[in-house]
Enzyme design. Structure first.
Site, PDB file in Angstrom:
ATOM      1  N   ASP A 196      69.647   9.364  63.375  1.00  7.16           N
ATOM      2  CA  ASP A 196      68.929   8.418  64.229  1.00  7.16           C
ATOM      3  C   ASP A 196      67.770   7.850  63.410  1.00  7.16           C
ATOM      4  O   ASP A 196      67.639   8.161  62.226  1.00  7.16           O
ATOM      5  CB  ASP A 196      68.447   9.094  65.528  1.00  7.16           C
ATOM      6  CG  ASP A 196      68.451   8.110  66.691  1.00  7.16           C
ATOM      7  OD1 ASP A 196      67.801   7.058  66.580  1.00  7.16           O
ATOM      8  OD2 ASP A 196      69.112   8.388  67.709  1.00  7.16           O
ATOM      9  N   HIS A 259      69.786   2.333  65.558  1.00  7.45           N
ATOM     10  CA  HIS A 259      69.294   3.715  65.406  1.00  7.45           C
ATOM     11  C   HIS A 259      69.570   4.233  63.998  1.00  7.45           C
ATOM     12  O   HIS A 259      70.011   5.368  63.810  1.00  7.45           O
ATOM     13  CB  HIS A 259      69.921   4.633  66.466  1.00  7.45           C
ATOM     14  CG  HIS A 259      69.354   4.420  67.846  1.00  7.45           C
ATOM     15  ND1 HIS A 259      68.083   4.807  68.205  1.00  7.45           N
ATOM     16  CD2 HIS A 259      69.885   3.830  68.945  1.00  7.45           C
ATOM     17  CE1 HIS A 259      67.860   4.483  69.481  1.00  7.45           C
ATOM     18  NE2 HIS A 259      68.930   3.878  69.940  1.00  7.45           N
ATOM     19  N   ASP A 322      74.693   2.171  70.671  1.00  8.07           N
ATOM     20  CA  ASP A 322      73.749   1.852  71.746  1.00  8.07           C
ATOM     21  C   ASP A 322      72.510   1.148  71.207  1.00  8.07           C
ATOM     22  O   ASP A 322      72.171   1.278  70.037  1.00  8.07           O
ATOM     23  CB  ASP A 322      73.305   3.135  72.479  1.00  8.07           C
ATOM     24  CG  ASP A 322      72.642   4.129  71.533  1.00  8.07           C
ATOM     25  OD1 ASP A 322      73.146   4.303  70.408  1.00  8.07           O
ATOM     26  OD2 ASP A 322      71.615   4.725  71.911  1.00  8.07           O
ATOM     27  N   GLU A 323      71.876   0.415  72.097  1.00  5.17           N
ATOM     28  CA  GLU A 323      70.532  -0.124  71.875  1.00  5.17           C
ATOM     29  C   GLU A 323      70.389  -0.801  70.509  1.00  5.17           C
ATOM     30  O   GLU A 323      69.615  -0.361  69.666  1.00  5.17           O
ATOM     31  CB  GLU A 323      69.506   1.024  72.020  1.00  5.17           C
ATOM     32  CG  GLU A 323      69.530   1.648  73.397  1.00  5.17           C
ATOM     33  CD  GLU A 323      68.575   2.817  73.573  1.00  5.17           C
ATOM     34  OE1 GLU A 323      68.020   2.940  74.678  1.00  5.17           O
ATOM     35  OE2 GLU A 323      68.398   3.617  72.617  1.00  5.17           O
ATOM     36  N   TRP A 389      76.586   5.778  79.705  1.00  2.11           N
ATOM     37  CA  TRP A 389      75.264   6.391  79.878  1.00  2.11           C
ATOM     38  C   TRP A 389      74.329   5.550  80.729  1.00  2.11           C
ATOM     39  O   TRP A 389      73.488   6.073  81.442  1.00  2.11           O
ATOM     40  CB  TRP A 389      74.629   6.690  78.520  1.00  2.11           C
ATOM     41  CG  TRP A 389      74.128   5.495  77.737  1.00  2.11           C
ATOM     42  CD1 TRP A 389      74.878   4.646  76.985  1.00  2.11           C
ATOM     43  CD2 TRP A 389      72.775   5.054  77.616  1.00  2.11           C
ATOM     44  NE1 TRP A 389      74.084   3.694  76.403  1.00  2.11           N
ATOM     45  CE2 TRP A 389      72.782   3.922  76.768  1.00  2.11           C
ATOM     46  CE3 TRP A 389      71.558   5.504  78.129  1.00  2.11           C
ATOM     47  CZ2 TRP A 389      71.614   3.228  76.439  1.00  2.11           C
ATOM     48  CZ3 TRP A 389      70.392   4.811  77.798  1.00  2.11           C
ATOM     49  CH2 TRP A 389      70.438   3.683  76.957  1.00  2.11           C
ATOM     50  N   TYR A 414      71.386  13.281  82.158  1.00  2.00           N
ATOM     51  CA  TYR A 414      70.379  13.273  81.100  1.00  2.00           C
ATOM     52  C   TYR A 414      69.418  14.439  81.331  1.00  2.00           C
ATOM     53  O   TYR A 414      68.554  14.382  82.200  1.00  2.00           O
ATOM     54  CB  TYR A 414      69.655  11.919  81.052  1.00  2.00           C
ATOM     55  CG  TYR A 414      70.325  10.970  80.076  1.00  2.00           C
ATOM     56  CD1 TYR A 414      71.708  10.817  80.100  1.00  2.00           C
ATOM     57  CD2 TYR A 414      69.602  10.261  79.119  1.00  2.00           C
ATOM     58  CE1 TYR A 414      72.349   9.982  79.191  1.00  2.00           C
ATOM     59  CE2 TYR A 414      70.234   9.415  78.213  1.00  2.00           C
ATOM     60  CZ  TYR A 414      71.601   9.285  78.253  1.00  2.00           C
ATOM     61  OH  TYR A 414      72.239   8.464  77.361  1.00  2.00           O
ATOM     62  N   ASP A 416      67.124  15.374  79.467  1.00  2.00           N
ATOM     63  CA  ASP A 416      65.754  15.185  78.983  1.00  2.00           C
ATOM     64  C   ASP A 416      64.857  14.693  80.122  1.00  2.00           C
ATOM     65  O   ASP A 416      63.664  14.510  79.938  1.00  2.00           O
ATOM     66  CB  ASP A 416      65.692  14.234  77.780  1.00  2.00           C
ATOM     67  CG  ASP A 416      66.355  12.886  78.017  1.00  2.00           C
ATOM     68  OD1 ASP A 416      67.148  12.745  78.996  1.00  2.00           O
ATOM     69  OD2 ASP A 416      66.099  11.961  77.226  1.00  2.00           O
ATOM     70  N   GLU A 465      63.326  13.978  71.942  1.00  2.00           N
ATOM     71  CA  GLU A 465      61.993  13.421  71.673  1.00  2.00           C
ATOM     72  C   GLU A 465      60.893  14.384  72.097  1.00  2.00           C
ATOM     73  O   GLU A 465      59.895  14.564  71.415  1.00  2.00           O
ATOM     74  CB  GLU A 465      61.777  12.101  72.434  1.00  2.00           C
ATOM     75  CG  GLU A 465      62.457  10.898  71.834  1.00  2.00           C
ATOM     76  CD  GLU A 465      63.821  10.629  72.446  1.00  2.00           C
ATOM     77  OE1 GLU A 465      64.450  11.588  72.951  1.00  2.00           O
ATOM     78  OE2 GLU A 465      64.280   9.469  72.415  1.00  2.00           O
TER      79      GLU A 465
HETATM   80  C1  ACM Z   1      71.238   6.583  74.749  1.00  2.00           C
HETATM   81  O1  ACM Z   1      70.699   7.344  75.561  1.00  2.00           O
HETATM   82  N1  ACM Z   1      70.508   5.697  74.077  1.00  2.00           N
HETATM   83  C2  ACM Z   1      72.656   6.616  74.496  1.00  2.00           C
END
Ligand code: ACM
Ligand code: ZN
Length: 743
Positions: A196, A259, A322-323, A389, A414, A416, A465
């Protein structure tokens, strides 16, 4: 001192009671079929273990002997040489090739024999996991297991748990412990998020700088101190073998095209701008991504993937996706000329080109790719599986296109996210308590039977994180993983939250003995201010029948010398409650802190109008005749609705804003909803959909404003959550005291 004035003595569900014989069996995930019978099997020095004559089976047999030895000191005799005379006390392991499902097993226990039957090692392994959960957690001279018969097999074939080792790095010993935990709960897929922006964690021989540079970042607080680490290829092989011995497939994730800052810090030539870059040391989404116009980027990634595929034998390789911000591609000549030469109409199609090109390479090696649901944008690669997700929409779309799907929506999977609303260690946000995880259903009801077959399963995601230590990882994982394991293993019809919570009692002790950390459920999921009307009964809940709750009302931390909770409360004065759960094993939860304020029932609240009808979007309620009207203090659907389907509600009144500033409102609903302040739309979450979040911002001066939420439910699940955040207010459900009936 604030105190409770009256206490209702009503019969309550404070303790989850009723311990029928069958409920003493605490296996998680719950087996498909379990019949308990009279009597017990007793392990003794006469007990023989008969197993088929292979190395794999010997290893499986030793799981039983080691566990028995640890609990009793007995050293059992394992043999593949069966005698004609059947031993009086026998554990018999049988391979039966007629078992179609390689994870299915049968476990039957009578006073003379424990018999385990399965089609191969995986089934035998799961039978042993179930058997071990029949053992007491502490040492004993009398190891008895109840007579019973179990027939068991999983509902889904992808039973996953992920771990991000980039944001924080965890050593090999912990990865093995993590795998042990997954195996206890019959998880079969470990999604290892190895790369990442904030760290590259896997040694790649062809590109040594990935770990020389990419595995280390400068810490934000103490810039002289590098933070990082990586796994050597030998370590990776060791972990892959270890996981295999527990019937767990590791799916490695190599993130692309976004990422990727740690890789670009090591090899800036594969970016659009050429860098230079530092490995990321802040969380978030980074604009620098791999250059999609440069062929050498693809050769670089193909070399990496070749080494990765040599290390990991998994059918699927996760390529992220992603993102991915598109800004660098928009400003890059190479990326723009790629779009021209490949006839791509926008940067989403360029991302699709990127993933499809990688897919071709991975497919050419006999493997498949899986990616986050953004890989749907611009066109899904022909053979790709999708990990959904951002809710379930991506998964639904992919299944309808006949692509395999793993469900991992943020709402339920999730880990987290916060598990409680007061006193929790810092988390990324969200609120995903144990009960919510347990309530998850991986197959969306908009899919027909044929489409539903593409849902391979579900998984928990563990982004790191906010977890720096391994005990914190365990705290976030458990007990939520236990709940998810039942969602993905056990039949949908057999799910029962109270029965599950009852069985957890054994697991809290088992995990403690195994030195695995977990969150002990707090007496309430509430936190912060709670407005209560004078006759409302407020109840605390122990997570297990043998737990105790101690509380204080003077602001002090509860201890076992504080008041023991025994009955629900009714308040008629404000009170500050602090409460803690204590388990019999001596462990206690963090403290729930709730400030109770008494609502003014003549003034606080909202009006509502309740309608019935079938709509695909919010109707013109004002043209319809409501079934019912009333006043409520909280926007609670259960207090209003008559049925689960085909209804709508118009909530209206005033909201009081205390401080000038910008406020964000969040509407999470299934199906559609809209939120208006001062007669202006602030959040539009309309349409027929499953649970989905939308938000909007508005600048407000202090004062009272007209407030309105329209909501409708067509069929399936139903939910409406209205949250806000603003100056001095962290994101939370809008407390009832903010609502007023009049201006
Ligand atoms: C993600 O939670 N960015 C896949
Ligand atoms: Zn570029």
């Amino acid at each position: 001192m604030k105190k409770f004035i009256s206490i209702f003595s009503i019969l309550t569900l404070f303790f989850i009671t009723s311990q029928s014989q069958a409920q003493n069996i605490s296996i998680i995930p719950k087996p498909v079929k379990l019949e308990l019978s009279e009597g017990v099997f007793t392990f003794s020095d006469q007990t023989k273990i008969w197993i088929p004559n292979t190395t794999e089976m010997e290893k499986l047999g030793s799981i039983i002997t080691q566990s028995v030895n640890m609990l009793t000191g007995l050293s059992l005799n394992v043999t593949s040489k069966m005698t004609r005379e059947i031993p009086a006390s026998l554990v018999r392991v049988v391979i039966d090739s007629t078992y179609q499902n390689k994870e299915a097993y049968s476990l039957s226990i009578n006073p003379n024999e424990i018999r385990i039957i399965a089609g191969n090692g995986a089934g035998i392994f799961y039978a042993i996991q179930s058997l071990l959960q029949l053992f007491p957690v502490n040492e004993t001279n009398n190891l008895n297991v109840p007579c019973l018969k179990i027939e068991d097999f999983p509902r889904f074939k992808w039973r996953g748990t992920h771990l991000d080792v980039s944001r924080h790095f965890f050593p090999v010993d912990f990865i093995k412990k993590y795998i042990d935990i997954l195996a206890m709960y019959k998880i079969n897929t470990f999604h290892w998020h190895l790369t990442d922006d904030q760290g590259w964690r896997i040694e790649i021989k062809a590109y040594p700088k990935l770990t020389e540079i990419g595995a280390w970042r400068k810490e934000m607080i103490d810039n002289d101190k590098p933070y990082g680490g990586f796994y050597t290829q030998d370590q990776i092989r060791e972990v892959v073998d270890y996981a295999k011995s527990k019937y767990i497939t590791i799916v490695p994730e190599i993130e692309m095209p976004g990422h990727s800052l740690a890789a670009l810090a090591s090899y800036p030539e594969y970016s659009c701008t050429g860098g230079p870059f530092d490995v990321g040391n802040l969380w978030g989404i980074i604009e620098d991504v791999y250059c999609a116009g440069n062929d050498t980027t693809f050769y670089f990634l193909q070399d990496i993937l070749t080494e990765v595929m040599d290390l990991f034998p998994s059918e699927y390789i996760h390529v992220g996706g992603d993102e991915v911000p598109k800004i660098r591609w928009q400003n890059c000549d190479k990326c723009q000329s790629r779009m021209q030469s490949e006839n791509l109409k926008d940067e989403h199609e360029l991302q699709s080109y990127f993933i499809q090109r990688i897919e071709k390479f991975v497919n050419s090696k006999g493997r498949k790719i899986i990616g986050w649901d953004e890989i749907l944008e611009g066109g899904l690669a022909p053979n790709a599986a999708v990990m959904s997700w951002r809710g379930t929409e991506g998964g639904i779309a992919a299944a309808k296109m006949k692509h395999n799907v793993v469900m991992s929506p943020g709402t339920h999977c999730y880990f987290d996210h916060y598990q409680g609303l007061s006193g929790e260690p810092k988390a990324i946000g969200g609120f995903t308590p144990l009960e919510k995880v347990y309530s998850y259903e991986p197959v969306p009801d908009v899919l027909n039977e044929e489409e539903a077959k593409y849902i391979m399963g579900a998984q928990a995601n563990m982004w790191s994180e906010y977890y720096e230590t391994t005990t914190h990882v365990e705290y976030m994982l458990l007990p939520r993983l236990c709940a998810l394991s039942e969602v993905i293993w056990s039949p949908r019809e057999s799910k029962n939250i109270n029965d599950f919570l009852n069985r957890m009692s054994y697991h809290y002790d088992l995990l403690a003995v195994k030195n695995i950390n977990y969150r002990i459920p707090t007496p309430t999921n509430l936190g912060g201010e709670y407005l209560i009307n004078e006759s409302e009964v407020f109840q605390l809940n122990g997570p297990t029948s043998n737990s105790k709750i101690f509380y204080t009302l003077d602001g002090s931390e509860p201890t076992t010398n504080s008041s023991l909770y025994s009955e629900p409360f009714v308040f008629d004065k404000p009170a500050l409650l602090k409460a803690k759960t204590f388990l019999p094993n001596g462990k206690n939860s963090i403290t729930s802190t709730v400030q109770f304020s008494i609502i003014d029932t003549t003034e606080n609240g909202l009006y509502y109008k309740y309608y019935e009808g079938e709509w695909d979007s919010i109707p013109k309620f004002w043209e319809l005749r409501p079934e019912r009207k009333g006043k409520i203090y909280k926007m609670n659907l259960n207090e209003i609705k008559n049925s689960d389907d085909n209804f709508g509600i118009d909530f209206y009144g005033f909201i009081e804003i205390e401080e000038d500033g910008v406020y964000t409102f969040y509407l999470t609903s299934d199906d559609g909803s809209n939120l208006y302040i001062d007669n202006k739309i602030v959040v539009n979450n309309d349409g027929q959909h499953s649970n989905q979040e939308a938000s909007g911002k508005i600048e407000l001066d202090s004062g009272r404003y007209p407030f309105r939420v329209f909501y409708f439910e067509k069929r399936g699940g139903q939910n409406l959550t209205v949250e806000f955040e603003g100056p001095g207010i962290t994101r939370q459900t809008i407390p009832a005291g903010y609502f007023f009936l009049s201006n």
